[in-house]
Scaffold this active site. Structure first.
Site, PDB file in Angstrom:
ATOM      1  N   HIS A 184      47.168  44.431  38.733  1.00  0.00           N
ATOM      2  CA  HIS A 184      47.056  43.673  37.489  1.00  0.00           C
ATOM      3  C   HIS A 184      46.523  44.595  36.401  1.00  0.00           C
ATOM      4  O   HIS A 184      45.720  45.492  36.688  1.00  0.00           O
ATOM      5  CB  HIS A 184      46.073  42.500  37.631  1.00  0.00           C
ATOM      6  CG  HIS A 184      46.621  41.312  38.344  1.00  0.00           C
ATOM      7  ND1 HIS A 184      45.850  40.517  39.175  1.00  0.00           N
ATOM      8  CD2 HIS A 184      47.853  40.754  38.351  1.00  0.00           C
ATOM      9  CE1 HIS A 184      46.593  39.533  39.660  1.00  0.00           C
ATOM     10  NE2 HIS A 184      47.811  39.656  39.179  1.00  0.00           N
ATOM     11  N   CYS A 277      38.082  39.465  36.937  1.00  0.00           N
ATOM     12  CA  CYS A 277      38.996  38.603  37.693  1.00  0.00           C
ATOM     13  C   CYS A 277      38.437  37.185  37.864  1.00  0.00           C
ATOM     14  O   CYS A 277      39.196  36.237  38.005  1.00  0.00           O
ATOM     15  CB  CYS A 277      39.294  39.189  39.060  1.00  0.00           C
ATOM     16  SG  CYS A 277      40.401  40.614  39.014  1.00  0.00           S
TER      17      CYS A 277
END
Length: 282
Positions: A184, A277
């Site tokens: 990511h 996250c």
């Protein structure tokens, strides 16, 4: 200015963050290089680390909204709220997860956003993983840096541009991720303000590095500290909250006037995530 109006104006300027309590967090499958099924998660320690992250964000000046994971016993990664959506104004462009293990999360996050006044948009035919792969930065925060790779498709860029269109001047740029450890964009890139960001250069191809430099100044993070999730940080004003043990980049940021606040995110790193996250700016 009347008192209620003043309070509303002040609250508008406070960074609002969504977190999902890690009630069901565990290492139940492996969908990225960090997930070693042999390690397992200390769930009590994980909850303590999550609570400490929450309190650190709040003491840094953020307002934290908590989503409970009721009914989501089979979705251990819902704690990683960053992946739920990318937000612009009162629109939430929802994730469509690449891996079947996480697809069920969308239902719960869509319910939360709808109940809290957001208009939910997105596309169930296009893989996209929320603010894990889409970060606002650059001049006036009008550039949306979208990580393209194994989790988010290139097709998402045009769909995001269309469905988050609010008549203002902003743009989306593609950032191709090439290292599977940095799956990511928020594992390898963190805008600190409108002028500067930290990043791990080798997570991106050369064209992407060039394009990113056209949008913001970039401070490189070493390979060692990138692998220690230094870029997976949360910025609240001049405070940068990141996993402990990243002294090299912390010293660089201190010279620029930032206050780095270390937290221990070891249990979440076992699943490939850290401070950023676990948070979603809303």
């Amino acid at each position: 200015m009347a008192a209620p109006t003043l309070i509303a104006a002040l609250e508008h300027n406070v960074k609002r963050i969504l977190m999902c309590r890690p009630t069901h967090f565990q290492l139940a499958y492996s969908i990225n290089p960090w997930m070693d099924m042999q390690k397992g998660v200390n769930r009590k320690k994980a909850m303590e680390q999550w609570e400490n992250l929450k309190s650190t964000l709040e003491s840094s000046g953020a307002k934290v909204h908590i989503m409970e994971a009721q009914g989501a016993e089979s979705l251990p990664d819902m704690v990683f709220a960053a992946n739920a959506a990318v937000i612009k104004g009162t629109k939430a462009y929802l994730a469509n997860f690449a891996h079947p293990e996480r697809k069920g999360e969308r239902y719960f996050f869509e319910e939360w956003f709808t109940n809290n006044g957001y208009q939910c948009v997105g596309d169930l035919d296009i893989h996209f993983e929320g603010a894990g792969d889409a970060l606002w930065g650059g001049d006036q925060n009008k550039t949306l840096f979208v990580g393209v790779g194994t989790r988010t498709e290139f097709r998402a860029l045009s769909d995001i541009t269309t469905k988050l269109d609010d008549g203002t001047n902003w743009k989306v740029i593609a950032c191709r991720l090439i290292d599977p450890r940095f799956y990511h964009i928020d594992t390898a890139f963190c805008p600190l303000n409108e002028q500067v960001a930290i990043y791990y250069p080798y997570a991106f191809d050369h064209v992407t590095q060039h394009n990113m430099r056209n949008e913001t100044d970039l401070i490189p993070v070493s390979s060692k500290e990138a692998r220690n999730f230094a870029c997976n940080a949360v910025v609240v004003g001049q405070n940068v909250i990141m996993h402990e043990g990243n002294d090299e980049i912390a010293n660089k940021l201190a010279k620029l006037g930032f206050n780095v606040r270390f937290v221990n995110m070891s249990e979440f790193i076992k699943s490939g995530g850290s401070a950023k996250c676990c948070t979603l700016a809303i």
